[in-house]
Enzyme design. Structure first.
Site, PDB file in Angstrom:
ATOM      1  N   CYS A 247       6.603 -39.668 -25.709  1.00 42.22           N
ATOM      2  CA  CYS A 247       5.756 -39.698 -26.903  1.00 42.22           C
ATOM      3  C   CYS A 247       6.529 -39.060 -28.041  1.00 42.22           C
ATOM      4  CB  CYS A 247       4.414 -39.025 -26.645  1.00 42.22           C
ATOM      5  SG  CYS A 247       4.539 -37.328 -26.070  1.00 42.22           S
ATOM      6  N   ARG A 252       1.799 -35.812 -24.899  1.00 45.84           N
ATOM      7  CA  ARG A 252       0.897 -36.917 -24.595  1.00 45.84           C
ATOM      8  C   ARG A 252       1.402 -37.696 -23.373  1.00 45.84           C
ATOM      9  NH1 ARG A 252       0.650 -39.366 -30.616  1.00 45.84           N
ATOM     10  NH2 ARG A 252       2.684 -38.368 -30.685  1.00 45.84           N
TER      11      ARG A 252
END
Lengths: 296, 148
Positions: A247, A252
Site C-alpha cells: 500500500c 493497509r
C-alpha cells in the site's frame, strides 16, 4: 493452559479460524490470565479515551517502529515491549483496533514477524465492541512484568523488500490502496502537501483491491465466499500463488495479508512494507499509471 | 515572504505548556485539548458540504475559515470523537489562532508544531496532519483577504 478457539460458525468457515475471535467470546474471557488484550489504533489517543477492560496499548508508530532506521524493532526491542506489557511467549494475544482493525492487523503482522505463536484479531474490532455497548474503561492496567525471550525477527517468510519485489514482477501482486492512488491521479492535487512520493501510479501488474473491501459495514470481515469472490474471481489470485501485497507504508496491506493468509488460506503472501513511499521515490523502477494493471 | 520566528501569543503559551511536561503528559494534554474543541456553530452544522476536508489527516477532519469585516480570523473544525488526536490538533489551532487578525495567522511559522515536542509522543507522520491544517487555514485566509 492453552486458550480455546472461538467455535463461532462464521469463523469456522475461514481457513484459520484460530486467528479470529468474536466480541462475545472475548467478553467472557477478559479475566483469563492466559490472554492479554492489545489495542492498536490509528489514533494514538483513542485508547486513552476508553478501552476494553484490562487491554494494553501498543502503538505502531511509537512502539513497533525502530526509532532511527526505517524498520521494525529488533528482537531485544520486541522482547522489552512484550515484557513491559505483561505478555509472555505462551500468552494468547488478542488484538483489536479502530478503522476496521487496520492497525490491529498491522500489529498482528509484526507480532508474526517475531513468530509469536498465538495471536488473534477481534472480528469487528473496536467499533463492534463499542456498538454492542460492551464495557469500556479508562483505567490503565499495570501488568506484572514478564520475561519475554529475545527472538530474532524473521523477515524471510511474510515480508518483502524492494529487490525481491523487482524480482517478483510479472507474478501475482496486489495493490490495496484507493483507486485514486492506484491510477496515480492522487499525486496531482495542486497546493496540497503530498503523500511523500515523487511519482504516482502502481507497480506494473499489480491488481487493485482496496483493503477495506474485505470489511463489512459493521467492521467484521466479509464471509468467506464474499472474500473469494473479491480476491480469487475479482483479482484472479489463487491460494497457491506467491503474492506480494503493498500500500503506502505497509499498514493497509497487512490487513489484506491477514485476509489472504488466515481467512483464505494462502500459503505464501508477503507484505511489502516499503510500499509506495519507497517504490514511488525509487530511481528507475517501473511504474504503471491508469486503471489497468499493466505489465512489467 | 519573510520567515517569522515568533508564535502568536496564545499559540506560544500552548507551546510552552507542551514543552514543560513529559512525553506522556503531552499526550494527556493533547487529550484534554481534544475534549475542548468547540462544536460546530449552527450555521455550519447543516452546511458541512461547504467545509473543506483536510485529506492529509489520517481521520476525517473538516475545516471552515471565516474572515470577519474586522479582518479577524474565525476557525471551525469538525472531527468525530473517534479521532481524538485529530481533534487535539484542531483544538491547538483553534485555541491558538481563533480570533487573531489575518496577518497574525498568515505569519504563524509553518513549522510551529515542532515546538510542541509531540514528534516523539505522536510520531512525525501523524504530525503532518497538523501542518496541513495550518497550510489550508492560511490558503483560505489569503483567498478571503486577497493577501499573499
Amino acid at each position: 493452559m492453552a486458550v480455546d478457539t472461538d467455535d463461532d460458525p462464521k469463523l469456522a468457515s475461514y481457513a484459520h479460524p484460530e486467528r479470529l475471535v468474536t466480541t462475545g467470546w472475548l467478553a467472557e474471557r477478559l479475566d483469563d490470565p492466559g490472554i492479554v488484550v492489545v489495542e492498536s489504533d490509528e489514533d494514538v489517543l483513542l485508547y486513552d479515551t476508553g478501552h476494553i477492560p484490562g487491554a494494553v496499548k501498543v502503538d505502531w508508530h511509537t512502539d513497533l517502529n525502530d526509532r532511527t532506521t526505517r524498520d521494525y524493532v529488533d528482537g531485544a526491542g520486541f522482547a522489552e515491549l512484550m515484557s513491559d506489557k505483561g505478555i509472555g511467549r505462551d500468552t494468547t494475544v488478542v488484538i483489536y483496533g479502530d478503522r476496521n482493525n487496520w492497525w490491529a492487523a498491522y500489529a498482528l503482522w509484526v507480532f508474526s514477524l517475531f513468530g509469536h505463536p498465538d495471536v488473534r484479531l477481534v472480528d469487528g474490532g473496536r467499533a463492534k465492541w463499542v456498538a454492542e455497548g460492551r464495557e469500556m474503561t479508562t483505567e490503565i492496567p499495570s501488568p506484572e512484568r514478564t520475561e519475554y525471550p529475545v527472538v530474532e525477527r524473521d523477515d524471510s517468510r511474510i515480508r518483502a523488500f524492494k529487490d525481491q519485489v523487482l524480482a517478483h514482477l510479472g507474478q501475482p501482486m496486489i495493490d490495496v490502496r484507493s483507486p485514486g492512488e492506484y491510477t496515480g491521479e492522487l499525486l496531482h492535487m495542486p497546493d496540497y502537501p503530498q503523500e511523500g512520493a515523487v511519482r504516482g501510479g502502481h507497480i506494473p501488474g499489480a491488481a487493485n483491491v482496496p483493503w477495506a473491501k474485505a470489511a463489512a459495514d459493521d467492521g467484521t470481515f466479509r464471509a468467506r465466499d464474499e472474500l473469494e469472490e473479491l480476491y480469487l474471481k475479482g483479482a484472479g489470485l489463487d491460494a497457491g500463488d506467491e503474492v506480494v501485497a503493498y500500500c503506502r507504508i505497509g499498514e493497509r496491506s497487512s490487513h489484506t495479508w491477514f485476509v489472504l493468509t488466515h481467512l483464505l488460506g494462502f500459503g505464501n503472501v508477503r507484505n511489502y512494507d516499503g510500499s509506495w513511499t519507497e517504490w514511488g521515490n525509487s530511481v528507475r523502477v517501473p511504474i504503471a499509471t491508469g486503471a489497468e494493471p499493466g505489465s512489467a | 515572504m519573510s520567515a517569522p520566528t515568533t508564535l502568536p501569543p496564545r499559540l506560544a503559551e500552548l507551546a510552552d505548556d507542551f514543552e514543560s511536561v513529559s512525553k506522556n503528559d503531552r499526550l494527556q494534554l493533547l487529550l484534554e485539548l481534544s475534549r475542548e474543541l468547540p462544536d460546530l456553530p449552527e450555521h455550519l452544522v447543516d452546511a458541512r458540504d461547504s467545509m473543506e476536508q483536510v485529506h492529509e489527516c489520517q481521520s476525517p477532519l473538516f475545516l471552515a475559515v471565516e474572515v470577519g469585516e474586522d479582518q479577524r480570523v474565525h476557525l471551525f473544525f469538525d472531527a468525530p470523537p473517534e479521532a481524538p488526536t485529530t481533534r487535539g490538533f484542531a483544538s491547538i489551532l483553534h485555541a491558538g489562532l481563533d480570533g487573531e487578525p489575518a496577518p497574525v495567522v498568515l505569519g504563524t511559522p509553518d513549522d510551529f508544531y515542532v515546538r510542541l515536542g509531540l514528534a516523539e509522543a505522536v510520531s512525525p507522520l501523524r504530525l503532518r496532519g497538523m501542518a496541513a491544517m495550518l497550510a489550508r487555514i492560511k490558503r483560505n485566509v489569503r483567498e478571503q483577504t486577497g493577501e499573499g
